[in-house]
Scaffold this motif. Sequence first.
Motif, PDB file in Angstrom:
ATOM      1  N   GLU A   1      38.192  28.464  38.423  1.00 38.58           N
ATOM      2  CA  GLU A   1      39.628  28.727  38.417  1.00 38.58           C
ATOM      3  C   GLU A   1      39.956  30.020  39.168  1.00 38.58           C
ATOM      4  OE1 GLU A   1      38.336  25.844  36.036  1.00 38.58           O
ATOM      5  OE2 GLU A   1      37.931  27.888  35.340  1.00 38.58           O
ATOM      6  N   HIS A   2      39.059  30.993  39.109  1.00 35.35           N
ATOM      7  CA  HIS A   2      39.236  32.211  39.890  1.00 35.35           C
ATOM      8  C   HIS A   2      39.307  31.865  41.375  1.00 35.35           C
ATOM      9  CE1 HIS A   2      37.925  36.721  40.365  1.00 35.35           C
ATOM     10  NE2 HIS A   2      39.103  36.476  40.894  1.00 35.35           N
ATOM     11  N   ALA A   3      38.432  30.962  41.821  1.00 31.20           N
ATOM     12  CA  ALA A   3      38.439  30.534  43.218  1.00 31.20           C
ATOM     13  C   ALA A   3      39.723  29.786  43.564  1.00 31.20           C
ATOM     14  CB  ALA A   3      37.223  29.655  43.494  1.00 31.20           C
ATOM     15  N   LEU A   4      40.197  28.909  42.668  1.00 24.28           N
ATOM     16  CA  LEU A   4      41.436  28.177  42.904  1.00 24.28           C
ATOM     17  C   LEU A   4      42.634  29.123  42.986  1.00 24.28           C
ATOM     18  CD1 LEU A   4      40.800  25.142  40.534  1.00 24.28           C
ATOM     19  CD2 LEU A   4      41.188  24.987  43.011  1.00 24.28           C
ATOM     20  N   VAL A   5      42.688  30.075  42.080  1.00 18.47           N
ATOM     21  CA  VAL A   5      43.790  31.037  42.069  1.00 18.47           C
ATOM     22  C   VAL A   5      43.813  31.834  43.365  1.00 18.47           C
ATOM     23  CG1 VAL A   5      44.516  33.211  41.001  1.00 18.47           C
ATOM     24  CG2 VAL A   5      44.062  31.225  39.564  1.00 18.47           C
ATOM     25  N   ARG A   6      42.643  32.304  43.798  1.00 19.42           N
ATOM     26  CA  ARG A   6      42.579  33.043  45.062  1.00 19.42           C
ATOM     27  C   ARG A   6      43.031  32.186  46.240  1.00 19.42           C
ATOM     28  NH1 ARG A   6      36.903  36.396  45.107  1.00 19.42           N
ATOM     29  NH2 ARG A   6      37.581  38.176  43.837  1.00 19.42           N
ATOM     30  N   LYS A   7      42.607  30.938  46.232  1.00 19.26           N
ATOM     31  CA  LYS A   7      42.957  30.052  47.339  1.00 19.26           C
ATOM     32  C   LYS A   7      44.456  29.816  47.397  1.00 19.26           C
ATOM     33  CE  LYS A   7      41.536  27.423  50.735  1.00 19.26           C
ATOM     34  NZ  LYS A   7      41.056  28.080  51.973  1.00 19.26           N
ATOM     35  N   PHE A   8      45.077  29.572  46.271  1.00 21.51           N
ATOM     36  CA  PHE A   8      46.527  29.364  46.248  1.00 21.51           C
ATOM     37  C   PHE A   8      47.277  30.641  46.598  1.00 21.51           C
ATOM     38  CE2 PHE A   8      45.720  25.574  43.442  1.00 21.51           C
ATOM     39  CZ  PHE A   8      46.274  24.653  44.304  1.00 21.51           C
ATOM     40  N   SER A   9      46.786  31.781  46.136  1.00 19.18           N
ATOM     41  CA  SER A   9      47.486  33.046  46.406  1.00 19.18           C
ATOM     42  C   SER A   9      47.460  33.395  47.891  1.00 19.18           C
ATOM     43  CB  SER A   9      46.865  34.187  45.586  1.00 19.18           C
ATOM     44  OG  SER A   9      45.588  34.530  46.078  1.00 19.18           O
ATOM     45  N   ALA A  10      46.497  32.832  48.628  1.00 22.43           N
ATOM     46  CA  ALA A  10      46.405  33.084  50.072  1.00 22.43           C
ATOM     47  C   ALA A  10      47.361  32.213  50.875  1.00 22.43           C
ATOM     48  CB  ALA A  10      44.973  32.852  50.542  1.00 22.43           C
TER      49      ALA A  10
ATOM     50  N   GLN B   1      33.497  27.631  44.049  1.00 22.22           N
ATOM     51  CA  GLN B   1      33.644  28.997  44.534  1.00 22.22           C
ATOM     52  C   GLN B   1      33.136  29.125  45.967  1.00 22.22           C
ATOM     53  OE1 GLN B   1      32.888  27.947  41.422  1.00 22.22           O
ATOM     54  NE2 GLN B   1      32.318  29.681  40.125  1.00 22.22           N
ATOM     55  N   VAL B   2      32.036  28.449  46.254  1.00 16.63           N
ATOM     56  CA  VAL B   2      31.444  28.505  47.588  1.00 16.63           C
ATOM     57  C   VAL B   2      32.262  27.676  48.583  1.00 16.63           C
ATOM     58  CG1 VAL B   2      29.415  27.812  48.922  1.00 16.63           C
ATOM     59  CG2 VAL B   2      29.124  28.994  46.742  1.00 16.63           C
ATOM     60  N   LEU B   3      32.588  26.446  48.213  1.00 16.28           N
ATOM     61  CA  LEU B   3      33.286  25.548  49.131  1.00 16.28           C
ATOM     62  C   LEU B   3      34.705  26.017  49.439  1.00 16.28           C
ATOM     63  CD1 LEU B   3      32.033  22.187  47.621  1.00 16.28           C
ATOM     64  CD2 LEU B   3      31.494  23.041  49.907  1.00 16.28           C
ATOM     65  N   LEU B   4      35.435  26.466  48.427  1.00 13.58           N
ATOM     66  CA  LEU B   4      36.803  26.919  48.668  1.00 13.58           C
ATOM     67  C   LEU B   4      36.827  28.209  49.489  1.00 13.58           C
ATOM     68  CD1 LEU B   4      38.453  26.139  45.208  1.00 13.58           C
ATOM     69  CD2 LEU B   4      38.739  24.891  47.359  1.00 13.58           C
ATOM     70  N   SER B   5      35.771  29.025  49.383  1.00 10.88           N
ATOM     71  CA  SER B   5      35.678  30.221  50.217  1.00 10.88           C
ATOM     72  C   SER B   5      35.487  29.856  51.687  1.00 10.88           C
ATOM     73  CB  SER B   5      34.509  31.094  49.765  1.00 10.88           C
ATOM     74  OG  SER B   5      34.695  31.584  48.458  1.00 10.88           O
ATOM     75  N   LEU B   6      34.776  28.774  51.937  1.00 12.92           N
ATOM     76  CA  LEU B   6      34.537  28.331  53.314  1.00 12.92           C
ATOM     77  C   LEU B   6      35.719  27.552  53.890  1.00 12.92           C
ATOM     78  CD1 LEU B   6      30.836  27.083  52.983  1.00 12.92           C
ATOM     79  CD2 LEU B   6      31.600  29.057  54.324  1.00 12.92           C
ATOM     80  N   MET B   7      36.506  26.908  53.020  1.00 11.97           N
ATOM     81  CA  MET B   7      37.623  26.092  53.499  1.00 11.97           C
ATOM     82  C   MET B   7      38.712  26.953  54.120  1.00 11.97           C
ATOM     83  SD  MET B   7      40.301  23.670  51.430  1.00 11.97           S
ATOM     84  CE  MET B   7      39.076  22.750  50.526  1.00 11.97           C
ATOM     85  N   GLU B   8      39.134  26.599  55.343  1.00 10.51           N
ATOM     86  CA  GLU B   8      40.160  27.371  56.029  1.00 10.51           C
ATOM     87  C   GLU B   8      41.565  26.804  55.832  1.00 10.51           C
ATOM     88  OE1 GLU B   8      38.786  27.475  60.073  1.00 10.51           O
ATOM     89  OE2 GLU B   8      37.357  29.113  59.674  1.00 10.51           O
ATOM     90  N   ASP B   9      41.679  25.617  55.283  1.00  8.01           N
ATOM     91  CA  ASP B   9      42.970  24.955  55.141  1.00  8.01           C
ATOM     92  C   ASP B   9      43.776  25.524  53.971  1.00  8.01           C
ATOM     93  OD1 ASP B   9      42.343  22.381  56.972  1.00  8.01           O
ATOM     94  OD2 ASP B   9      40.604  22.886  55.742  1.00  8.01           O
TER      95      ASP B   9
END
Length: 416
Positions: A12-21, A291-299
């Motif tokens: 969820e930390h990874a999801l939150v970071r991804k959405f906040s970006a 955490q790893v995959l969402l960090s690599l995803m650029e979309d």
Amino acid sequence: MNVAVIGGGGREHALVRKFSASDRVETVYAIPGNDAMCDVAEVISSISETDFEAIAEICTNNQVEWVVVGPEAPLSEGIADYLEARNIKVFGPRKEEAKIESSKAFTKNIMEKYDIPTAAYQTFTDYDAAYAYIESVGAPIVLKKDGLAAGKGVIVATDMDEALSGLDELMQDADNPIVIEEFLEGEEFSLMVLVNGSYTHAFEIVAQDHKRAFDNDEGPNTGGMGAYAPVVHIPESIRQEAVERIIEPMAKAMVEEGLDYFGVLYLGAIVTDNGVKTIEFNARFGDPEAQVLLSLMEDDLVDVLEDVDRKAPFTLTFSQGFKVGVMLASSGYPGDYTKGNPVDFDAVREKSFVSGLKRDGDEWVTSGGRVLLVTGEGQTMEAAIDSAYAHVEQVEFDEKVLFHRGDIGQHAINKQ
């Protein structure tokens, strides 16, 4: 728009970071979240992930357009059903569809009916019958608790002593069936798939998780002690085989069974001498693979969700290079462990995803079994591994109260 993420761990930390970006997101609500999310989300720690009424009220009052559910427990209890009945859009399967994870027997039955490749199996509710079956087939053998077990309800028994003691452990609850499977030999991988009915979009890269607690894949199964991506020694042809022989048939099978799956479908697969087979399905992003995959995803993840909602074709873009995550866990995990032990990760906070830490005054202290995923990246796998462990070295903790594996990603080097 506003988005809510349900759950409080590293995924969820990874999801939150991804959405906040995302330029499209104004506020991310993390329910209950954790203290490390406060810099990128409004954390509502007073509401549990299974308090559906309170979650619905927060979403309605704050005009939340998307709710993304991280953990399996609220999905299996029907959070999507509850929120959708109140006109709140949820990315995550409803209770019946979430049985793909919450009931291994349910999922195995579908795979058997529709000839989707997986290990041969039997389901048992009677201890004596299960005991006799194990004695008849021998070891190695795999025993799985039928319900949710936070990634720890699987016993891979290499001999008869392990198999029978595992049976004792998993059948303590007489009301809970167990699934006994043949042991499959081969290379394992994790594939995340976005699903909307018969529509599927599999991630263009796969990851590998490290389930066992200790180096060289020894010790008990855990929720995951580390992960890396991409897995270049598993060729694209294997990923495509998994899509064509497992993912697409499974999506169609669910539709045939009257199910309408909407969310992430996690495929745990294995490459055997007889082709790719299914180890397990989960009804959400894997942790720590997410955490790893969402960090690599650029979309932009909002764009992705809307494309899936519309069943539109698209391509995910992943940054060049490799990402490695090393999990720091409380000593004793996945068994008993202590909480409240101080950890200082400020030097690598931007490279880390918090699973089990909370603020206690001016310091961070442990609050769970898996504590912190520390990541590194590089243009080669070797560089990514070196980066991850260099970052681990910057985390300050008492080595008596935390441990980590020292070989995350090493398998990829060995396969080169």
